[in-house]
Design a protein around this motif. Sequence first.
Motif, mmCIF file in Angstrom:
data_model
loop_
_atom_site.group_PDB
_atom_site.id
_atom_site.type_symbol
_atom_site.label_atom_id
_atom_site.label_comp_id
_atom_site.label_asym_id
_atom_site.label_seq_id
_atom_site.Cartn_x
_atom_site.Cartn_y
_atom_site.Cartn_z
ATOM 1 N N ARG A 39 28.259 0.326 10.700
ATOM 2 C CA ARG A 39 28.411 -0.302 12.012
ATOM 3 C C ARG A 39 27.085 -0.640 12.683
ATOM 4 O O ARG A 39 27.086 -1.130 13.802
ATOM 5 C CB ARG A 39 29.211 0.632 12.930
ATOM 6 C CG ARG A 39 30.597 0.979 12.420
ATOM 7 C CD ARG A 39 31.572 -0.175 12.569
ATOM 8 N NE ARG A 39 32.911 0.215 12.170
ATOM 9 C CZ ARG A 39 33.797 0.788 12.973
ATOM 10 N NH1 ARG A 39 33.469 1.057 14.232
ATOM 11 N NH2 ARG A 39 34.987 1.119 12.523
ATOM 12 N N GLY A 40 25.968 -0.319 12.063
ATOM 13 C CA GLY A 40 24.677 -0.570 12.668
ATOM 14 C C GLY A 40 24.127 0.641 13.392
ATOM 15 O O GLY A 40 24.837 1.613 13.682
ATOM 16 N N GLU A 41 22.836 0.575 13.685
ATOM 17 C CA GLU A 41 22.144 1.730 14.272
ATOM 18 C C GLU A 41 22.708 2.141 15.620
ATOM 19 O O GLU A 41 22.860 3.333 15.904
ATOM 20 C CB GLU A 41 20.653 1.405 14.451
ATOM 21 C CG GLU A 41 19.808 1.502 13.209
ATOM 22 C CD GLU A 41 18.338 1.335 13.536
ATOM 23 O OE1 GLU A 41 17.562 2.258 13.229
ATOM 24 O OE2 GLU A 41 17.980 0.291 14.118
ATOM 25 N N ALA A 42 23.002 1.167 16.483
ATOM 26 C CA ALA A 42 23.415 1.501 17.843
ATOM 27 C C ALA A 42 24.737 2.256 17.864
ATOM 28 O O ALA A 42 24.862 3.301 18.512
ATOM 29 C CB ALA A 42 23.503 0.237 18.692
ATOM 30 N N GLU A 43 25.736 1.759 17.145
ATOM 31 C CA GLU A 43 27.029 2.439 17.156
ATOM 32 C C GLU A 43 26.960 3.775 16.437
ATOM 33 O O GLU A 43 27.559 4.763 16.880
ATOM 34 C CB GLU A 43 28.122 1.574 16.542
ATOM 35 C CG GLU A 43 29.479 2.233 16.637
ATOM 36 C CD GLU A 43 30.646 1.313 16.360
ATOM 37 O OE1 GLU A 43 31.780 1.825 16.223
ATOM 38 O OE2 GLU A 43 30.439 0.083 16.294
ATOM 39 N N ALA A 44 26.233 3.830 15.330
ATOM 40 C CA ALA A 44 26.106 5.094 14.610
ATOM 41 C C ALA A 44 25.450 6.152 15.491
ATOM 42 O O ALA A 44 25.907 7.298 15.563
ATOM 43 C CB ALA A 44 25.308 4.896 13.324
ATOM 44 N N ALA A 64 11.069 4.497 29.512
ATOM 45 C CA ALA A 64 10.280 3.720 28.552
ATOM 46 C C ALA A 64 11.102 3.247 27.359
ATOM 47 O O ALA A 64 10.792 2.221 26.753
ATOM 48 C CB ALA A 64 9.089 4.540 28.079
ATOM 49 N N TRP A 65 12.161 3.975 27.026
ATOM 50 C CA TRP A 65 12.957 3.614 25.853
ATOM 51 C C TRP A 65 13.574 2.225 25.970
ATOM 52 O O TRP A 65 13.845 1.568 24.954
ATOM 53 C CB TRP A 65 14.061 4.646 25.630
ATOM 54 C CG TRP A 65 15.073 4.717 26.737
ATOM 55 C CD1 TRP A 65 15.043 5.526 27.830
ATOM 56 C CD2 TRP A 65 16.275 3.932 26.856
ATOM 57 N NE1 TRP A 65 16.140 5.315 28.630
ATOM 58 C CE2 TRP A 65 16.915 4.334 28.049
ATOM 59 C CE3 TRP A 65 16.867 2.943 26.077
ATOM 60 C CZ2 TRP A 65 18.119 3.774 28.483
ATOM 61 C CZ3 TRP A 65 18.070 2.380 26.497
ATOM 62 C CH2 TRP A 65 18.686 2.798 27.690
ATOM 63 N N ARG A 66 13.789 1.751 27.184
ATOM 64 C CA ARG A 66 14.460 0.462 27.381
ATOM 65 C C ARG A 66 13.632 -0.705 26.830
ATOM 66 O O ARG A 66 14.181 -1.783 26.577
ATOM 67 C CB ARG A 66 14.774 0.243 28.858
ATOM 68 C CG ARG A 66 15.846 1.199 29.381
ATOM 69 C CD ARG A 66 16.283 0.871 30.796
ATOM 70 N NE ARG A 66 17.300 1.801 31.266
ATOM 71 C CZ ARG A 66 18.609 1.650 31.060
ATOM 72 N NH1 ARG A 66 19.045 0.573 30.400
ATOM 73 N NH2 ARG A 66 19.475 2.535 31.501
ATOM 74 N N SER A 90 17.431 -3.262 22.372
ATOM 75 C CA SER A 90 17.859 -4.567 22.876
ATOM 76 C C SER A 90 19.044 -4.424 23.828
ATOM 77 O O SER A 90 19.799 -3.444 23.758
ATOM 78 C CB SER A 90 18.247 -5.487 21.726
ATOM 79 O OG SER A 90 19.496 -5.085 21.177
ATOM 80 N N PRO A 91 19.246 -5.414 24.720
ATOM 81 C CA PRO A 91 20.413 -5.373 25.613
ATOM 82 C C PRO A 91 21.731 -5.271 24.850
ATOM 83 O O PRO A 91 22.655 -4.583 25.295
ATOM 84 C CB PRO A 91 20.303 -6.688 26.387
ATOM 85 C CG PRO A 91 18.836 -6.996 26.394
ATOM 86 C CD PRO A 91 18.336 -6.537 25.059
ATOM 87 N N ILE A 135 25.957 0.942 22.594
ATOM 88 C CA ILE A 135 25.806 2.384 22.672
ATOM 89 C C ILE A 135 26.448 2.948 23.935
ATOM 90 O O ILE A 135 27.002 4.047 23.946
ATOM 91 C CB ILE A 135 24.310 2.765 22.561
ATOM 92 C CG1 ILE A 135 24.145 4.137 21.925
ATOM 93 C CG2 ILE A 135 23.582 2.708 23.905
ATOM 94 C CD1 ILE A 135 22.743 4.440 21.460
ATOM 95 N N GLU A 136 26.423 2.188 25.026
ATOM 96 C CA GLU A 136 27.071 2.653 26.250
ATOM 97 C C GLU A 136 28.590 2.598 26.124
ATOM 98 O O GLU A 136 29.288 3.451 26.683
ATOM 99 C CB GLU A 136 26.590 1.836 27.439
ATOM 100 C CG GLU A 136 25.156 2.161 27.842
ATOM 101 C CD GLU A 136 24.716 1.481 29.127
ATOM 102 O OE1 GLU A 136 25.407 0.526 29.573
ATOM 103 O OE2 GLU A 136 23.681 1.898 29.688
ATOM 104 N N ALA A 137 29.106 1.633 25.377
ATOM 105 C CA ALA A 137 30.558 1.529 25.199
ATOM 106 C C ALA A 137 31.116 2.727 24.445
ATOM 107 O O ALA A 137 32.153 3.285 24.825
ATOM 108 C CB ALA A 137 30.918 0.228 24.477
ATOM 109 N N VAL A 138 30.431 3.145 23.387
ATOM 110 C CA VAL A 138 30.976 4.227 22.555
ATOM 111 C C VAL A 138 30.672 5.615 23.119
ATOM 112 O O VAL A 138 31.226 6.608 22.638
ATOM 113 C CB VAL A 138 30.474 4.127 21.103
ATOM 114 C CG1 VAL A 138 30.908 2.810 20.480
ATOM 115 C CG2 VAL A 138 28.970 4.302 21.003
ATOM 116 N N THR A 139 29.823 5.705 24.124
ATOM 117 C CA THR A 139 29.490 7.013 24.717
ATOM 118 C C THR A 139 30.009 7.160 26.140
ATOM 119 O O THR A 139 29.746 8.169 26.788
ATOM 120 C CB THR A 139 27.961 7.229 24.729
ATOM 121 O OG1 THR A 139 27.339 6.195 25.518
ATOM 122 C CG2 THR A 139 27.385 7.226 23.326
#
Length: 305
Positions: free
Chosen positions: A177-182, A271-273, A277-278, A284-288
Amino acid sequence: MSVSASNRADRRPILVTGMPRSGTTWLARLLASAPGTALGGREPMNPRGRQYALAHTLPGWVELTAPTSRQRRALRSAYHGYNPLVFSRYGRRQWAAPLPWTRLVVKDPFAMLSVPAVREVTGACAVLLYRHPGAALASYRRMGWSPDVAELQPVLRDHRRRLGIASGAPLVAVDERGEAEAMGRFWAALYEMALDNVADLEDVVVVSHEEIASGGPTAGRRLFGALGLRWSSAAEAELAGARADSAPADAPADDRNLHNLDRAPGEVAAAWRKHVSPDEVAVIEAVTAEVRGRLDAERLALVAP
């Protein structure tokens, strides 16, 4: 889930835990700037490389519910300052750790799923620290790490089965699913289990990294007061000065140390932002969302809204 120690002398050890790369080293060092404290520095339950792994009894992530006799001895020695194998260069005043009037701070991300067992064996109270999962993605990416999906999956399955949870979001691999979802699902699973386990405990403080890092002395005093620690000029300098738990995400490879304690906390908080990427933030916000809501509801408010 709160600690109220203001009316008694409190010598209980303090466990600082939370997902790896969440700022536990920085927060532990901040708490260990309080008078009468010490910090060993090494993580007693860390199973990676040549770490202690609780007297070499842990193969990976674990939800410790029934510690063996060996594990109980290892926990007691680590949390009461008797074991130099859990001292490191990231510690503070290790020489004072075994003294009866010293309050030991222990930082250990790998204890986040085992807080009730640690508390029962050692008497420790706990701080559960969390950062935005996008910060975890940026930090893991900088370190070249991937979420421990295969290792955590059976732990999550057993946890849900033990609590009678019929369903829940599964973990997924990066190549699926890619880095963000994982990362989002990994982050959510860790904090889901941690929150489930401490739901009935009164001596656990849930803290937002962004709030303590950006909240200044007001936030620091509030947290110290909740833990029964005395605020001091050293603590104020620590919170205001150049300290943090990670190096810049775009640092040259030879500068990417495990911990870089040379940046201001307020700078680190957001700083992580710059390195996620948006679109990744949205995923990542959707799954958490559910677990972030639980954390926000349980957190100790350190600054006025």
